[in-house]
Structures are given as C-alpha cells and as structure tokens.
Scaffold this active site. Structure first.
Site, PDB file in Angstrom:
ATOM      1  CD  GLU A 166      -3.016  -1.006   2.286  1.00 36.94           C
ATOM      2  OE1 GLU A 166      -2.992  -0.016   3.038  1.00 36.94           O
ATOM      3  OE2 GLU A 166      -3.903  -1.880   2.344  1.00 36.94           O
ATOM      4  CD  GLU A 362      -3.394  -5.801   4.278  1.00 35.37           C
ATOM      5  OE1 GLU A 362      -4.235  -4.988   4.708  1.00 35.37           O
ATOM      6  OE2 GLU A 362      -2.171  -5.582   4.288  1.00 35.37           O
TER       7      GLU A 362
HETATM    8  C1  FCB Z   1      -4.193  -2.006   5.651  1.00 34.25           C
HETATM    9  C2  FCB Z   1      -2.803  -2.333   6.121  1.00 34.25           C
HETATM   10  C3  FCB Z   1      -2.762  -3.388   7.193  1.00 34.25           C
HETATM   11  C4  FCB Z   1      -3.882  -3.255   8.183  1.00 34.25           C
HETATM   12  C5  FCB Z   1      -5.210  -3.125   7.466  1.00 34.25           C
HETATM   13  C6  FCB Z   1      -6.396  -3.021   8.382  1.00 34.25           C
HETATM   14  O1  FCB Z   1      -4.218  -0.719   5.140  1.00 34.25           O
HETATM   15  O2  FCB Z   1      -2.013  -2.758   5.044  1.00 34.25           O
HETATM   16  O3  FCB Z   1      -1.495  -3.319   7.806  1.00 34.25           O
HETATM   17  O4  FCB Z   1      -3.653  -2.227   9.049  1.00 34.25           O
HETATM   18  O5  FCB Z   1      -5.191  -2.019   6.619  1.00 34.25           O
END
Ligand code: FCB
Length: 460
Positions: A166, A362
């Site tokens: 990110e 994620e």
């Molecule tokens: C993302 C991050 C991760 C975590 C999630 C909830 O932005 O990559 O580390 O904090 O959000």
C-alpha cells in the site's frame, strides 16, 4: 445461499505485518524504524500504544505457525522488518535479523505453508527517515539493496516476493495527512514520496529479477471510487479525479507504461515534478508477475465546488470533491461493508490492466470481539459472527469476479492475529485469532473455525 467452489489450487491464507505483530523491538540488533519513533511520540497513536511487544510473534512464531497449520492455511503473507536486516537502512546486513525470517520460512515450509514475502510494510529504518525518508530518492536505491540482501538469504525457499504494501498509505498518510509515520503534512512531499516509492519498487524488482526471483509483485490498496449520483457529470468528474490520485497514479506507471496526463497535470499544480527523471517510468513499468489487492470498503464521492475534499490524503481535492460519510452498518473502524465493491474493483483492474494475475493480499474487518463468559477458563470461544458475515460476503464477491473471468489466484484474510492497528493501536481487532495482550494467549475465534472449513471445502 448456494454453495460455491473456488478454482483448484486457489491460495487460501492469512496476512500480517512485521511491526504489527513481532514486538522484540530491540532484540538481536534491530534498529529503530519510523513507526517506533512515531508510536513513542505522545499523541500520535491511540493511548500511546507501540509495537514494542505487540503479539510477541518474534518469540512465538513457532506456536503461530502451528496454529496456521491447524487452520489449514496454504499461504502466509508476512512482512520483513528492514530495520532487522539493516539497522541503519544502509550498510552491513545484520545476520541475526535474517536468522529470524530464516527460521520462520523453514517452519512454514515444514508445515506445507507457502511463504509470501512483503519487503516493505511501512517500517522504514529511522536513519533513512532522518534523511527525508521517501522524499529522498536515495531511499529507493537503498530499498533495492536491502531487497537483494534479503533475497540472497531466503530466495532459495521463498517463491513470491512483493515489494511494497500500500504505497498509497506510505505516501499520502505518511507525508500528506500525517496520520501515519513519519507524520508529515506536506502535499508536495506526499507526491514526491509516491514517485520514490514506485521507483523503489522498480529498482527492487529489477534486483530481485536479476537474482533469479520467480514471482515478483506489489500490493496496492486500490479504491473502488463511486459517484454519489450515477447520472451527475460533476460526480463523474470527482470520481475521475479521486481515481487518478488514488489508483491510476500507481496502476498506470506499474502496468501501463507511465503516468496519465490528467494525473501529471494535477500533481504539477502542487509540485514541479522534477523528481521524475528520464528512465524512471520505464523501470517502474517492467513486467510484474502478480498484483496484490487489499480491499476493505468503497469510496463514494460527489463533485462540489464547496467540497471539503479529502484533506492531506487527497491533495488538491478541496473545492472540488466531497467525500461522503460511510453508510452503516459499519465495522469497528467505521468502515462500510460493501462486498460488491470488491467485485467491481477486481473486474475494473482486470479490464483496464489485463494480463496480471491478481491476489487478494488483504481483506477483513475489525469488530470489538470479546471472549465468551467462560474465557479464559474452560472451552474458550469468541463468537465473531459479524466478521464471518463480512468474510463470507467478500468471498462471494471474489467468486463472482472469478466467474466473470478475473484471474484471481487466492485470498489472504487480514489478519491472522489481533494486532497493532497503526494509529488505532490495539483497540481495533482484525484477527481471526484473538490475542490476549496480557498473557499473549491465542484463541481462534469462530471465524477462524469457519475459515478452516471454507479452506477444507475449497468453497462456501
Ligand atoms: C491495511 C494495512 C494493514 C492493516 C489493514 C487493516 O491498510 O495494510 O497493515 O492495518 O489495513
């Protein structure tokens, strides 16, 4: 609801990040990172929480890997702490730092779990932070050196190498809104950081490729940007602007050869982009083998001349865009639950940037889970039905994207463990496994058992 099967070899797993779980902030020669400094600065993180101890995963990794195996995970995405490998960000490699990841990788492989490495999940060595962090072009070069050194130790056993997690957050939250380390609020710095992060990716990817890495990628958090009113031209313009700043500023240089003209113009109104040098875009555009997608919620915007804009996270959107408040039911982060956004996002990326396999690196939700009354005595349980509903909805959305032709290779839930949720500290629980921070006791929540079933059935 109907039952769904995922493709054969679909990669089921979970994700974490070094600073959020490892603790052991001063062990075995680890140097300080910008997140150590930030979290120890009063007022930056909820109740002054830090990652000093976190889930103590550094010492409990064997137990955690055993848990992963029990849940049937096929893949585990973790990040490597650059300050463990190079305590000062440059110079000699600290073998004891590498030893930890060596042990972790071996433990995973012994259980048949594929390691997926993220080289940078925000914990920049503080000495590089002192020299301007990602606003300094040299950081990108140092990142490639660190990447090569890490590959040198683990490359014989780790197949999947992703560079950044990110970069949107690193650049805009770190240097624009200041909500994340290093906590600056300077739009010019944010755009400079965007480019240097991309350059860092390009240089590291080239180094990894030269060293023989087979699968190289990057993880983005692209936004599913939606208009408040689908028939409004002003809202469509707002979508285009926000999409440019959040998505295309990363996706175009990575996957389409270079920055788009409208994005260049917008950036140029805030900072003279002298940081983009000849050859940079070619380097950044070198083919990758995998694009990681992190998705949590959609973004709704309206075009309004009196719009407040997105603050430092979206420089130059004030007086043009209104970001709509999320509509409930919300997660404990205050985030919207809209699984359809994941389908739209995956399809959009597959259509506009074809040819790159995608991996959900994620997806998950924070809820204020409380152990049941019998906890921590008899049979422990944490009934997190909200999380199960969130995950199930998003898995159905992912499956829908696959059925529409998206080349989606796997799904990694955020997160294996409750952990240090950045500026929110430990108050937000994303884990499918509950962590009692006083005892470090791990308790799989109902969602973990549910996920275990999903994996064993390869479907819902
Ligand atoms: C993302 C991050 C991760 C975590 C999630 C909830 O932005 O990559 O580390 O904090 O959000």
């Amino acid at each position: 609801m109907s039952s769904l099967r995922f493709p054969e070899n679909f990669l089921w797993g979970a994700a974490t990040a070094a600073y959020q779980i490892e603790g052991a902030a001063r062990d075995d020669g680890r140097g300080p990172s910008i997140w150590d400094t930030f979290s120890r600065t009063p007022g930056r993180v909820h109740q002054g929480h830090t990652g000093d101890v976190a889930c103590d995963h550094y010492h409990r990794y064997a137990e955690d890997v055993a848990l992963m195996a029990e849940l049937g995970l096929r893949a585990y995405r973790f990040s490597i702490a650059w300050p463990r490998i190079q305590p000062d960000g440059t110079g000699p490699v600290n073998p004891r730092g590498l030893d930890f990841y060596d042990r972790l990788v071996d433990a995973l492989l012994a259980r048949g779990i594929d390691p997926i490495v993220t080289l940078y999940h925000w914990d920049l060595p503080q000495s590089l932070g002192d020299r301007g962090g990602w606003t300094n072009r040299e950081t990108a070069e140092h990142f490639a050196t660190y990447a090569a050194a890490t590959y040198g130790r683990l490359g014989d056993r780790v197949d999947v190498w992703t560079t950044l997690n990110e970069p949107w957050c690193s650049a805009y939250l770190g240097y624009g809104s200041g909500v994340h380390a290093p906590g600056e609020q300077d739009p010019a710095a944010a755009f400079t950081a965007v480019h240097h992060l991309l350059l860092g990716h390009g240089l590291a990817a080239r180094a990894l490729r030269a060293a023989g890495a087979r699968t190289i990628g990057i993880t983005l958090n692209p936004a599913d940007v939606r208009p408040a009113d689908g028939s409004s031209a002003a809202d469509a313009a707002a979508v285009r602007l926000v999409d440019g700043l959040h998505n295309r500023i990363f996706l175009d240089p990575l996957l389409a050869g270079g920055y788009a003209e409208d994005v260049r113009e917008h950036v140029g109104r805030i900072v003279e982009p002298t940081f983009v040098r000849d050859g940079d875009e070619k380097l950044i555009a070198a083919p990758i083998d995998l694009l990681g997608i992190n998705y949590y919620q959609p973004t709704y915007v309206a075009g309004r001349p009196d719009g407040a804009g997105g603050g430092g996270a979206y420089p130059g959107t004030d007086g043009a865009v209104e970001f709509l408040p999320p509509v409930g039911p919300l997660t404990d982060m205050g985030w919207m639950v809209e699984p359809a956004g994941l389908t739209r996002l995956l399809e959009r990326i597959a259509t506009d940037y074809p040819g790159v396999p995608l991996l959900i690196t994620e997806n998950g939700a924070a809820y204020p889970d409380k152990p049941g009354a019998d906890f921590p005595g008899g049979p422990s349980q944490v009934l997190d039905t909200d999380r199960i509903a969130y995950l199930e909805g998003h898995l159905r959305a992912a499956h829908e994207a696959i059925s529409r032709g998206v080349d989606l290779r796997g799904y990694l839930v955020w997160s294996l463990l409750d952990n240090f949720e950045w500026a929110e500290g430990y108050r937000r629980r994303f884990g499918i496994v509950h962590v009692d921070y006083l005892t470090q006791r791990r308790t799989p929540k109902s969602s973990a058992r549910w996920y275990q079933e999903v994996i064993s059935r390869n479907g819902l």
